[in-house]
Design an enzyme around this catalytic site. Structure first.
Site, short mmCIF file in Angstrom:
data_model
loop_
_atom_site.label_atom_id
_atom_site.label_comp_id
_atom_site.label_asym_id
_atom_site.label_seq_id
_atom_site.Cartn_x
_atom_site.Cartn_y
_atom_site.Cartn_z
N TYR A 176 0.86 -1.18 0.00
CA TYR A 176 0.00 0.00 0.00
C TYR A 176 0.90 1.25 0.00
O TYR A 176 1.20 1.83 1.04
CB TYR A 176 -0.89 0.03 1.24
CG TYR A 176 -2.03 -0.95 1.26
CD1 TYR A 176 -2.35 -1.75 0.17
CD2 TYR A 176 -2.83 -1.08 2.40
CE1 TYR A 176 -3.40 -2.64 0.22
CE2 TYR A 176 -3.89 -1.97 2.44
CZ TYR A 176 -4.17 -2.75 1.35
OH TYR A 176 -5.21 -3.64 1.40
N PHE A 197 -13.60 -3.85 -0.16
CA PHE A 197 -14.43 -3.28 -1.21
C PHE A 197 -15.93 -3.37 -0.89
O PHE A 197 -16.77 -3.40 -1.78
CB PHE A 197 -14.18 -3.95 -2.56
CG PHE A 197 -12.81 -3.72 -3.13
CD1 PHE A 197 -11.99 -2.71 -2.67
CD2 PHE A 197 -12.34 -4.54 -4.15
CE1 PHE A 197 -10.72 -2.50 -3.22
CE2 PHE A 197 -11.08 -4.34 -4.71
CZ PHE A 197 -10.27 -3.32 -4.25
N PRO A 227 -27.31 -2.18 -7.30
CA PRO A 227 -27.37 -1.48 -8.58
C PRO A 227 -28.65 -0.69 -8.79
O PRO A 227 -28.88 -0.17 -9.86
CB PRO A 227 -27.28 -2.65 -9.58
CG PRO A 227 -27.93 -3.79 -8.86
CD PRO A 227 -27.57 -3.61 -7.41
#
Length: 284
Positions: A59, A210, A217
């Protein structure tokens, strides 16, 4: 529906809303983030009660390293703070992803994390296989066995696995205790529901990454957010924490405003009807 705010992660009890360090180095539009901003976010996170930080040596962006920011911002480390890191993937100085580490390379990756974080041991180390878009395949036994040996030597306290399937969990637990599983999982990415249930049954933490990016959606999230006066990200984090008592959320941000919103999401209570609507909108 009331959710417990705590979970025992290894030998420490942590709040289930933690912090992911990936965005500390990477700013908007791919820019290198101001290190001072990263330091401020980390210190504020701990001030707000975050006691579980997820990081990795890979990272970094340009000269800014998440591990080194954590070192600078939080040393000397509080006794109740859990810092989890990952080995397996790596990037060269130009930021290019390298092949997965061989078993004989894993100790060097562990030692790199120790140096960058300024520690003599690591609280929790995940063996990460594959990448976020490509689920790891094949046996992890030899690689996980290396980490198990490092655990016996005292360099690692607890072990985890990342980007894995149910077969990998069975393989790893036959070698050494698994404290946590970290996979891509969210409201619209539910293919690991069975793995989550297995972790719940075995008392293993399930740590999605995530989760905010994997929203519904349609307008279900937006409608529930509006009804509660919340952001959509807060609804997604609340849904994540409502999934099971062993689910830990690790949203990352380089913004003090978003940090406060994320931490506040741990207290959001969703009703059964709202959870049913969310789940029905994203059945797999």
């Amino acid at each position: 529906m009331t959710i417990s705010p705590l979970w025992t992660l290894g030998d420490k009890t942590v709040h289930r809303l933690g912090f992911g360090a990936m965005r500390l180095a990477l700013g908007p539009h791919g820019a290198e983030r101001d290190p001072e901003q990263g330091v401020a976010v980390l210190r504020k996170a701990v001030e707000l009660g975050v006691d579980h930080i997820d990081t990795a040596a890979f990272y970094f962006h340009g000269a800014v390293s998440a591990n080194e920011l954590i070192n600078r911002a939080l040393r000397p480390y509080r006794d109740d703070l859990v810092i989890a890191t990952k080995v397996g993937p790596s990037r060269n100085a130009a930021g290019e992803h390298q092949p997965e580490a061989r078993p004989d390379q894993l100790r060097a990756q562990v030692e790199q994390n120790l140096r960058e974080l300024g520690r003599d041991h690591l609280d929790l180390v995940y063996l990460r296989i594959g990448n976020s878009l490509d689920r790891g395949a094949g046996s992890l036994a030899e690689r996980f066995g290396v980490l198990a040996d490092l655990r016996e030597q005292g360099l690692i306290r607890h072990l985890g696995i990342s980007n894995v399937g149910e077969e990998h969990l069975a393989e790893a637990t036959a070698i050494a205790p698994v404290t946590a599983v970290q996979n891509w999982y969210g409201l619209s990415k539910r293919d690991d529901d069975a793995l989550l249930e297995r972790c719940t049954g075995q008392g293993i933490a399930f740590v999605p990454f995530f989760s905010v990016q994997s929203g519904a959606p349609d307008g279900v999230v937006a409608g529930i957010a509006a009804a509660h006066g919340l952001t959509e990200a807060q609804v997604l984090l609340a849904w994540t924490l409502h999934r099971a008592p062993n689910v830990l959320a690790i949203p990352g941000t380089g913004s003090l405003t978003h940090l406060a919103e994320n931490v506040a999401a741990a207290a959001v209570e969703l009703g059964k009807g709202e959870l049913d609507r969310l789940n029905s909108a994203t059945k797999v």
